[in-house]
Design a protein around this motif. Structure first.
Motif, mmCIF file in Angstrom:
data_model
loop_
_atom_site.group_PDB
_atom_site.id
_atom_site.type_symbol
_atom_site.label_atom_id
_atom_site.label_comp_id
_atom_site.label_asym_id
_atom_site.label_seq_id
_atom_site.Cartn_x
_atom_site.Cartn_y
_atom_site.Cartn_z
ATOM 1 N N LYS A 88 0.823 -1.210 0.000
ATOM 2 C CA LYS A 88 0.000 0.000 0.000
ATOM 3 C C LYS A 88 0.856 1.259 0.000
ATOM 4 O O LYS A 88 0.600 2.200 -0.765
ATOM 5 N N LYS A 89 1.873 1.307 0.844
ATOM 6 C CA LYS A 89 2.719 2.498 0.948
ATOM 7 C C LYS A 89 3.542 2.704 -0.317
ATOM 8 O O LYS A 89 3.718 3.835 -0.781
ATOM 9 N N ILE A 90 4.054 1.621 -0.880
ATOM 10 C CA ILE A 90 4.860 1.735 -2.105
ATOM 11 C C ILE A 90 3.988 2.207 -3.268
ATOM 12 O O ILE A 90 4.377 3.085 -4.038
ATOM 13 N N LEU A 91 2.782 1.637 -3.387
ATOM 14 C CA LEU A 91 1.878 2.038 -4.454
ATOM 15 C C LEU A 91 1.488 3.509 -4.333
ATOM 16 O O LEU A 91 1.399 4.233 -5.334
ATOM 17 N N ALA A 92 1.245 3.955 -3.096
ATOM 18 C CA ALA A 92 0.889 5.357 -2.877
ATOM 19 C C ALA A 92 2.039 6.275 -3.282
ATOM 20 O O ALA A 92 1.822 7.334 -3.901
ATOM 21 N N LEU A 93 3.281 5.881 -2.958
ATOM 22 C CA LEU A 93 4.455 6.689 -3.319
ATOM 23 C C LEU A 93 4.629 6.738 -4.839
ATOM 24 O O LEU A 93 4.920 7.802 -5.401
ATOM 25 N N LEU A 94 4.448 5.610 -5.505
ATOM 26 C CA LEU A 94 4.575 5.574 -6.971
ATOM 27 C C LEU A 94 3.539 6.488 -7.626
ATOM 28 O O LEU A 94 3.829 7.180 -8.601
ATOM 29 N N ALA A 95 2.321 6.489 -7.073
ATOM 30 C CA ALA A 95 1.270 7.353 -7.617
ATOM 31 C C ALA A 95 1.653 8.827 -7.465
ATOM 32 O O ALA A 95 1.447 9.628 -8.380
ATOM 33 N N GLN A 96 2.252 9.166 -6.312
ATOM 34 C CA GLN A 96 2.685 10.550 -6.082
ATOM 35 C C GLN A 96 3.770 10.956 -7.074
ATOM 36 O O GLN A 96 3.852 12.113 -7.476
ATOM 37 N N LYS A 97 4.583 10.005 -7.456
ATOM 38 C CA LYS A 97 5.700 10.308 -8.353
ATOM 39 C C LYS A 97 5.321 10.163 -9.828
ATOM 40 O O LYS A 97 6.174 10.223 -10.711
ATOM 41 N N GLY A 98 4.040 9.954 -10.091
ATOM 42 C CA GLY A 98 3.576 9.896 -11.474
ATOM 43 C C GLY A 98 3.877 8.601 -12.197
ATOM 44 O O GLY A 98 3.942 8.562 -13.422
ATOM 45 N N ILE A 99 4.062 7.519 -11.431
ATOM 46 C CA ILE A 99 4.372 6.223 -12.037
ATOM 47 C C ILE A 99 3.160 5.303 -11.902
ATOM 48 O O ILE A 99 2.788 4.889 -10.805
ATOM 49 N N GLY A 100 2.511 5.004 -13.016
ATOM 50 C CA GLY A 100 1.370 4.092 -13.009
ATOM 51 C C GLY A 100 1.825 2.654 -13.152
ATOM 52 O O GLY A 100 2.906 2.374 -13.682
ATOM 53 N N LEU A 101 1.010 1.743 -12.682
ATOM 54 C CA LEU A 101 1.371 0.318 -12.742
ATOM 55 C C LEU A 101 1.568 -0.157 -14.179
ATOM 56 O O LEU A 101 2.388 -1.037 -14.443
ATOM 57 N N SER A 102 0.827 0.431 -15.114
ATOM 58 C CA SER A 102 0.948 0.028 -16.510
ATOM 59 C C SER A 102 2.304 0.416 -17.118
ATOM 60 O O SER A 102 2.695 -0.101 -18.163
#
Length: 310
Positions: A88-102
């Motif tokens: 959860k925390k890693i996904l939230a950080l990636l979203a903040q940095k503009g990195i989508g899972l795709s």
């Protein structure tokens, strides 16, 4: 010929506010800072990584703050390098940095990508990473004698990767398996119920067809209901008609009075009684009143006509 990478390598650290700008369709390989996971070097009498992963929740039990964790490990010589991390925390950080899972091609821990590091590397303005007892740690850069800039261009990555679970923080794997088992049981019960219901329907249909054939009923329930309604109405009228006729036949008429005609037409019962002049009908109508029969009287000479609408 120099090998050219098809994806860009990015170092992800929570202390850096950088928002990455990715081109449409661009893929990236991510290296997670030690600040995003917990790591242990363990020596246990287990041969496979699969067996080790089953033990990791217990191994990390007393080391982790409260949270929902995923676990990973890989073997290094005679030891295992084990990890615990919060999806959860890693996904939230990636979203903040503009990195989508795709956009993610692969995700690595810094531990596996810098395990042969010979000197410290700066990961942000204040902190660096370096190896201490074979484990990669983050320390303030001012504590170190020297620290080189982190360069990721042409960085060769290991095969040690992880997959982030988007819903792992909501329900853990054990709960998923339990829910899956319960759902499977419900589906099985539902399928049995459907099978039994279809069997009962077939039995009922067969019995219905047999009954229709035996009593020569019409082909549909709608037609049979219509027929039933028709004959039921006829039965009701006939029953009422017989009852009213019996009232007249049981009347205490005088010796000079008698019923000369009883006829039924247009839903009316018409009874003609001779020897009755107007004013002498009290005994007759009292019987009809007692039975709450609605009637209409008319006189013609010494004949009284009684009409009862059914």
């Amino acid at each position: 010929m120099k090998f050219k990478r098809s994806s860009r390598v990015l170092f992800v650290d929570p202390s850096v506010d950088t928002v990455f700008s990715l081109d449409k369709g661009e893929k990236v390989d991510l290296i997670l800072s030690p600040s995003l996971y917990w790591v242990k070097k363990i020596t246990i009498p287990v041969k496979s990584v699969r067996e080790v992963k089953k033990l990791l929740p217990s191994i990390f039990l007393d080391s982790l703050p409260e949270g929902h964790y995923s676990y990973s490990a890989y073997k290094k010589e005679d030891d295992f390098i084990a990890f615990a991390y919060e999806d959860k925390k890693i996904l939230a950080l990636l979203a903040q940095k503009g990195i989508g899972l795709s956009s993610i091609h692969s995700i690595h821990f810094a531990q596996s990508e810098f395990e042969t590091l010979e000197s410290a590397l700066e990961i942000n303005e204040m902190e660096s990473i370096y190896l201490k007892d074979d484990l990669l740690v983050v320390v303030p850069t001012v504590w170190l004698k020297e620290s080189a800039p982190l360069v990721l261009e042409d960085k060769k990555l290991s095969k040690h990767t992880i997959k982030l679970q988007q819903f792992g923080h909501i329900v853990d794997n054990k709960s998923f398996y339990m829910i899956g088992t319960i759902l499977s049981i419900f589906i099985f019960i539902l399928m049995v119920e459907i099978f039994l219901t279809h069997s009962k329907i077939d039995t009922i249909e067969s019995a219905k067809d047999s009954l229709f054939s035996k009593y020569k009923l019409q082909s549909t329930m709608f037609q049979n209901r219509s027929t039933f309604t028709k004959y039921n109405n006829i039965h009701t009228v006939q029953t009422e008609l017989r009852a009213v006729i019996s009232y007249f036949l049981s009347m205490p008429l005088r010796a000079t009075q008698k019923i000369t005609l009883i006829e039924y037409k247009e839903k009316k019962l018409i009874v003609t009684i001779s020897g009755v002049i107007k004013g002498q009908e009290r005994g007759i109508v009292s019987k009809l009143n007692a039975k709450k029969v609605k009637y209409k009287l008319s006189f013609s000479g010494q004949n009284m006509k009684v009409e009862v609408k059914l």
